[in-house]
Design an enzyme around this catalytic site. Structure first.
Site, mmCIF file in Angstrom:
data_model
loop_
_atom_site.group_PDB
_atom_site.id
_atom_site.type_symbol
_atom_site.label_atom_id
_atom_site.label_comp_id
_atom_site.label_asym_id
_atom_site.label_seq_id
_atom_site.Cartn_x
_atom_site.Cartn_y
_atom_site.Cartn_z
ATOM 1 N N PRO A 100 -7.520 7.846 -4.161
ATOM 2 C CA PRO A 100 -8.801 7.272 -4.169
ATOM 3 C C PRO A 100 -9.449 7.279 -2.842
ATOM 4 O O PRO A 100 -8.778 6.510 -1.967
ATOM 5 C CB PRO A 100 -8.784 6.055 -5.019
ATOM 6 C CG PRO A 100 -7.625 5.876 -5.641
ATOM 7 C CD PRO A 100 -6.690 6.487 -4.895
ATOM 8 N N SER B 42 8.082 10.248 -1.476
ATOM 9 C CA SER B 42 7.444 11.556 -0.848
ATOM 10 C C SER B 42 6.681 11.270 0.327
ATOM 11 O O SER B 42 6.668 12.137 1.305
ATOM 12 C CB SER B 42 6.799 12.486 -1.912
ATOM 13 O OG SER B 42 5.762 11.767 -2.503
ATOM 14 N N HIS C 249 -6.101 -5.703 -2.619
ATOM 15 C CA HIS C 249 -6.956 -5.810 -1.400
ATOM 16 C C HIS C 249 -7.248 -7.369 -0.795
ATOM 17 O O HIS C 249 -8.103 -7.715 -0.278
ATOM 18 C CB HIS C 249 -8.174 -5.023 -1.841
ATOM 19 C CG HIS C 249 -8.001 -3.677 -1.627
ATOM 20 N ND1 HIS C 249 -9.020 -2.688 -1.734
ATOM 21 C CD2 HIS C 249 -6.812 -2.729 -1.438
ATOM 22 C CE1 HIS C 249 -8.851 -1.591 -1.547
ATOM 23 N NE2 HIS C 249 -7.490 -1.520 -1.445
ATOM 24 N N THR C 250 -6.470 -8.264 -1.853
ATOM 25 C CA THR C 250 -6.303 -9.630 -1.327
ATOM 26 C C THR C 250 -5.726 -9.738 -0.045
ATOM 27 O O THR C 250 -5.559 -10.700 0.823
ATOM 28 C CB THR C 250 -5.766 -10.468 -2.615
ATOM 29 O OG1 THR C 250 -5.851 -12.005 -2.039
ATOM 30 C CG2 THR C 250 -4.377 -10.185 -2.781
ATOM 31 N N ASN D 58 -3.938 8.715 4.696
ATOM 32 C CA ASN D 58 -2.638 7.997 5.252
ATOM 33 C C ASN D 58 -2.596 8.214 6.789
ATOM 34 O O ASN D 58 -2.193 7.265 7.524
ATOM 35 C CB ASN D 58 -1.440 8.808 4.831
ATOM 36 C CG ASN D 58 -1.281 8.613 3.498
ATOM 37 O OD1 ASN D 58 -1.609 7.702 2.901
ATOM 38 N ND2 ASN D 58 -0.445 9.562 2.648
ATOM 39 N N ASP E 74 8.370 8.788 -5.690
ATOM 40 C CA ASP E 74 9.719 9.651 -5.211
ATOM 41 C C ASP E 74 9.905 9.363 -4.032
ATOM 42 O O ASP E 74 10.652 10.400 -3.539
ATOM 43 C CB ASP E 74 9.322 10.777 -5.954
ATOM 44 C CG ASP E 74 8.074 11.564 -5.233
ATOM 45 O OD1 ASP E 74 7.283 10.741 -4.489
ATOM 46 O OD2 ASP E 74 7.836 12.796 -5.473
ATOM 47 N N ASP F 31 -10.301 -9.366 2.041
ATOM 48 C CA ASP F 31 -11.073 -10.754 1.813
ATOM 49 C C ASP F 31 -10.863 -11.598 2.936
ATOM 50 O O ASP F 31 -10.470 -11.419 3.963
ATOM 51 C CB ASP F 31 -10.268 -11.070 0.522
ATOM 52 C CG ASP F 31 -9.041 -11.759 0.355
ATOM 53 O OD1 ASP F 31 -8.528 -12.029 1.479
ATOM 54 O OD2 ASP F 31 -8.545 -12.255 -0.526
ATOM 55 N N ARG G 131 0.951 -1.116 0.063
ATOM 56 C CA ARG G 131 0.026 -0.060 -0.169
ATOM 57 C C ARG G 131 0.757 1.248 0.049
ATOM 58 O O ARG G 131 0.276 2.265 -0.604
ATOM 59 C CB ARG G 131 -0.962 -0.209 1.192
ATOM 60 C CG ARG G 131 -2.028 1.140 1.086
ATOM 61 C CD ARG G 131 -3.231 0.810 2.250
ATOM 62 N NE ARG G 131 -4.156 1.830 2.204
ATOM 63 C CZ ARG G 131 -4.431 2.587 3.182
ATOM 64 N NH1 ARG G 131 -3.941 2.276 4.551
ATOM 65 N NH2 ARG G 131 -5.327 3.665 3.140
ATOM 66 N N HIS H 144 0.623 4.371 -2.465
ATOM 67 C CA HIS H 144 0.308 5.821 -1.918
ATOM 68 C C HIS H 144 1.391 6.711 -2.162
ATOM 69 O O HIS H 144 1.227 8.093 -2.154
ATOM 70 C CB HIS H 144 0.241 6.028 -0.209
ATOM 71 C CG HIS H 144 -1.221 5.357 -0.071
ATOM 72 N ND1 HIS H 144 -1.998 5.738 1.068
ATOM 73 C CD2 HIS H 144 -2.145 4.722 -0.847
ATOM 74 C CE1 HIS H 144 -3.287 5.194 1.105
ATOM 75 N NE2 HIS H 144 -3.287 4.476 -0.301
ATOM 76 N N ASP H 145 2.819 6.253 -2.504
ATOM 77 C CA ASP H 145 3.779 7.073 -2.881
ATOM 78 C C ASP H 145 3.652 7.418 -4.332
ATOM 79 O O ASP H 145 3.710 8.495 -4.790
ATOM 80 C CB ASP H 145 5.394 6.221 -2.790
ATOM 81 C CG ASP H 145 6.376 7.103 -2.944
ATOM 82 O OD1 ASP H 145 6.293 8.394 -2.709
ATOM 83 O OD2 ASP H 145 7.546 6.627 -3.564
HETATM 84 C C1 HEM Z 1 -8.751 1.842 -6.252
HETATM 85 C C2 HEM Z 1 -8.931 2.517 -5.051
HETATM 86 C C3 HEM Z 1 -8.539 2.223 -3.899
HETATM 87 C C4 HEM Z 1 -9.244 2.641 -2.701
HETATM 88 C C5 HEM Z 1 -10.240 3.567 -2.670
HETATM 89 C C6 HEM Z 1 -8.370 2.050 -1.670
HETATM 90 C C7 HEM Z 1 -8.864 2.331 -0.287
HETATM 91 C C8 HEM Z 1 -8.181 1.440 0.843
HETATM 92 C C9 HEM Z 1 -8.760 1.654 2.171
HETATM 93 C C10 HEM Z 1 -9.683 2.675 2.813
HETATM 94 C C11 HEM Z 1 -7.845 0.816 2.965
HETATM 95 C C12 HEM Z 1 -8.227 0.661 4.346
HETATM 96 C C13 HEM Z 1 -7.383 1.652 5.263
HETATM 97 C C14 HEM Z 1 -7.809 1.503 6.602
HETATM 98 O O1 HEM Z 1 -8.566 0.720 7.154
HETATM 99 O O2 HEM Z 1 -6.899 2.570 7.260
HETATM 100 C C15 HEM Z 1 -7.114 0.127 1.876
HETATM 101 C C16 HEM Z 1 -6.281 -0.821 2.473
HETATM 102 C C17 HEM Z 1 -5.366 -1.330 1.515
HETATM 103 N N1 HEM Z 1 -4.826 -1.121 0.214
HETATM 104 FE FE1 HEM Z 1 -6.331 0.013 -0.870
HETATM 105 N N2 HEM Z 1 -7.311 1.244 -1.995
HETATM 106 C C18 HEM Z 1 -7.429 1.420 -3.479
HETATM 107 C C19 HEM Z 1 -6.428 0.752 -4.182
HETATM 108 C C20 HEM Z 1 -5.410 0.056 -3.849
HETATM 109 C C21 HEM Z 1 -4.102 -0.244 -4.523
HETATM 110 C C22 HEM Z 1 -3.984 0.237 -6.155
HETATM 111 C C23 HEM Z 1 -3.179 -0.849 -3.713
HETATM 112 C C24 HEM Z 1 -1.988 -1.529 -4.146
HETATM 113 C C25 HEM Z 1 -1.603 -1.654 -5.311
HETATM 114 C C26 HEM Z 1 -3.984 -1.074 -2.256
HETATM 115 C C27 HEM Z 1 -3.446 -1.626 -1.521
HETATM 116 C C28 HEM Z 1 -4.115 -1.724 -0.158
HETATM 117 C C29 HEM Z 1 -3.614 -2.725 0.838
HETATM 118 C C30 HEM Z 1 -2.510 -3.913 0.666
HETATM 119 C C31 HEM Z 1 -4.487 -2.310 1.834
HETATM 120 C C32 HEM Z 1 -4.311 -3.106 3.448
HETATM 121 C C33 HEM Z 1 -3.242 -2.318 4.206
HETATM 122 C C34 HEM Z 1 -3.393 -3.130 5.592
HETATM 123 O O3 HEM Z 1 -3.776 -3.891 5.993
HETATM 124 O O4 HEM Z 1 -2.473 -2.336 6.436
HETATM 125 N N3 HEM Z 1 -4.982 -0.288 -2.674
HETATM 126 N N4 HEM Z 1 -7.431 0.513 0.711
#
Ligand code: HEM
Ligand SMILES: *[C@@H]1O[C@H](CO)[C@@H](O)[C@H](O)[C@H]1NC(C)=O
Ligand SMILES: *[C@@H]1O[C@H](CO)[C@@H](O)[C@H](O)[C@H]1NC(C)=O
Ligand SMILES: *[C@@H]1O[C@H](CO)[C@@H](O)[C@H](O)[C@H]1NC(C)=O
Ligand SMILES: *[C@@H]1O[C@H](CO)[C@@H](O)[C@H](O)[C@H]1NC(C)=O
Length: 332
Positions: free
Chosen positions: A171, A83, A201-202, A101, A81, A249, A69, A73-74
């Site tokens: 997003p 940041s 998100h797997t 973040n 970069d 998941d 993640r 976010h970078d």
């Molecule tokens: C498509 C739009 C996306 C949205 C709206 C989104 C939003 C979120 C949100 C709200 C969370 C939970 C944060 C929390 O509970 O504090 C999350 C977790 C996560 N996101 Fe996304 N995400 C997106 C795309 C991505 C992408 C592209 C990646 C990586 C390539 C990613 C990787 C992850 C991972 C691995 C987690 C779990 C983090 C953890 O367990 O600490 N996400 N995301």
């Protein structure tokens, strides 16, 4: 065994020649990343990151999710970069406290450990923080069961950050598909990239306050049993159980196609997740369906999409710097 003068001379000669030739290897064509960037300047860099990530993930699988993640976010905020790693300072408003973040992204201490280790094994400040994020993300995916892929390297680190840009470019989990797609297209990433990258998100978890509206929304498309199970740990009242975690998941420590299977069953945890599968027979629905049925196609495609995301506006050549410490710029 005695060290022959020939061997010693060979070593000195090599060191001497390297000192003349190797700096040229630093001088890459502007804008070009390459998988071999550290092969000569620090061959131990990638194996070191790999061992550190694999070890960390064994003890704490969620660190892998954090690292994947963090790279996202970078990259989405003015390019990959580093940041996102900068702390607030008198001259910099960092990205760590941006909405998506703050109290949400993690892994900073572990990135510090990697950086400090590389500064030793590379005999100096050679590997950029932005590259560490890209490699650590890949190694996390592999450690949790995904396919490997070659990471392109040679990014340099920013000397600035932008909290405002983090707020506007990452997003939101309550966004609709059109808004999410627009944010990906702004980085030249396609609908298929969106579907593949969302497959991250797997891994990992999300907080109750980020999916509460969805599970209590009477008109949302959500599996009824799934929603009631979530309500048990995520009470309706704002402020109660806000930070309770639920996995994105059913197998949050396995890089598999479980995320897409959840979506096809209307069990997407976040509103933004379920936006990728609305049951309307759209092209995006078709992609989700395909990856739900073909884990191999997903994990292959994911690596390629990560390489495209990892290529967003890198600083290269003489741009930016290689930070000595990922949290601060070299000359604040
Ligand atoms: C498509 C739009 C996306 C949205 C709206 C989104 C939003 C979120 C949100 C709200 C969370 C939970 C944060 C929390 O509970 O504090 C999350 C977790 C996560 N996101 Fe996304 N995400 C997106 C795309 C991505 C992408 C592209 C990646 C990586 C390539 C990613 C990787 C992850 C991972 C691995 C987690 C779990 C983090 C953890 O367990 O600490 N996400 N995301
Ligand atoms: C970040 O979260 C902390 C609580 O941990 C809060 O005090 C602070 O105001 C938040 N920062 C921003 C910029 O919202
Ligand atoms: C955007 O993607 C298209 C097609 O994949 C490519 O031709 C173009 O060079 C890309 N633009 C940028 C700025 O990366
Ligand atoms: C509830 O779901 C409907 C249908 O998806 C949507 O239009 C509406 O914005 C949602 N409301 C909230 C508060 O999320
Ligand atoms: C950050 O620095 C880069 C050059 O390293 C520059 O192109 C960019 O405009 C700066 N961004 C901000 C938000 O100041």
């Amino acid at each position: 065994m005695a060290i022959s003068s020939n061997m010693l001379f060979g070593t000195l000669y090599f060191t001497f020649i390297s000192a003349i030739i190797l700096p040229a290897a630093h001088h890459h064509v502007q804008g070009k990343l390459t998988p071999n960037f550290y092969d000569e300047v620090c061959p131990q860099a990638l194996p070191t990151i790999q061992v550190m990530v694999a070890t960390a993930v064994t003890f704490k699988p969620r660190i892998g999710a954090s690292l994947v993640r963090l790279h996202f976010h970078d990259c989405f905020v003015n390019g990959c970069d580093g940041s996102v790693l900068l702390d607030d300072s008198p001259t910099i408003v960092g990205e760590k406290t941006a909405g998506p973040n703050n109290n949400s992204v993690g892994g900073f201490d572990f990135i510090d450990e990697i950086k400090a280790t590389l500064n030793v094994v590379c005999f100096g400040n050679v590997v950029s923080c932005a590259d560490i994020l890209a490699v650590a993300a890949r190694d996390s995916v592999v450690a949790l069961g995904g396919n490997s892929y070659d990471v392109l390297l040679g990014r340099r680190d920013s000397t600035n950050a932008s909290r405002d840009d983090a707020n506007s470019n990452i997003p939101s989990p309550v966004s609709d598909l059109s808004d999410i797609l627009a944010k990906f297209e702004a980085h030249n990433l396609s609908a298929e990239d969106l579907v593949l990258l969302s497959g991250a998100h797997t891994l990992g978890y999300a907080k109750c306050k980020l999916f509460r509206d969805r599970i209590y929304n009477e008109t949302a498309t959500i599996d009824a049993d799934f929603a009631s199970a979530l309500k048990a740990k995520c009470p309706k009242a704002v402020g109660s159980g806000d930070d309770e975690l639920s996995s994105l998941d059913e197998t949050p420590a396995a890089f598999d196609s479980g995320y897409y299977q959840m979506l096809t069953r209307n069990k997407g945890l976040l509103h933004s997740d379920q936006q990728l599968f609305k049951g309307d027979g759209s092209e995006i629905d078709g992609l989700v369906k395909r990856y739900s049925e073909d884990a191999g196609a997903f994990t292959e495609g994911f690596g390629a999409a990560m390489v495209r995301m990892g290529s967003i506006s890198p600083l290269t050549g003489d741009e930016g710097e290689i930070r000595e410490n990922c949290r601060v710029v070299n000359r604040p």
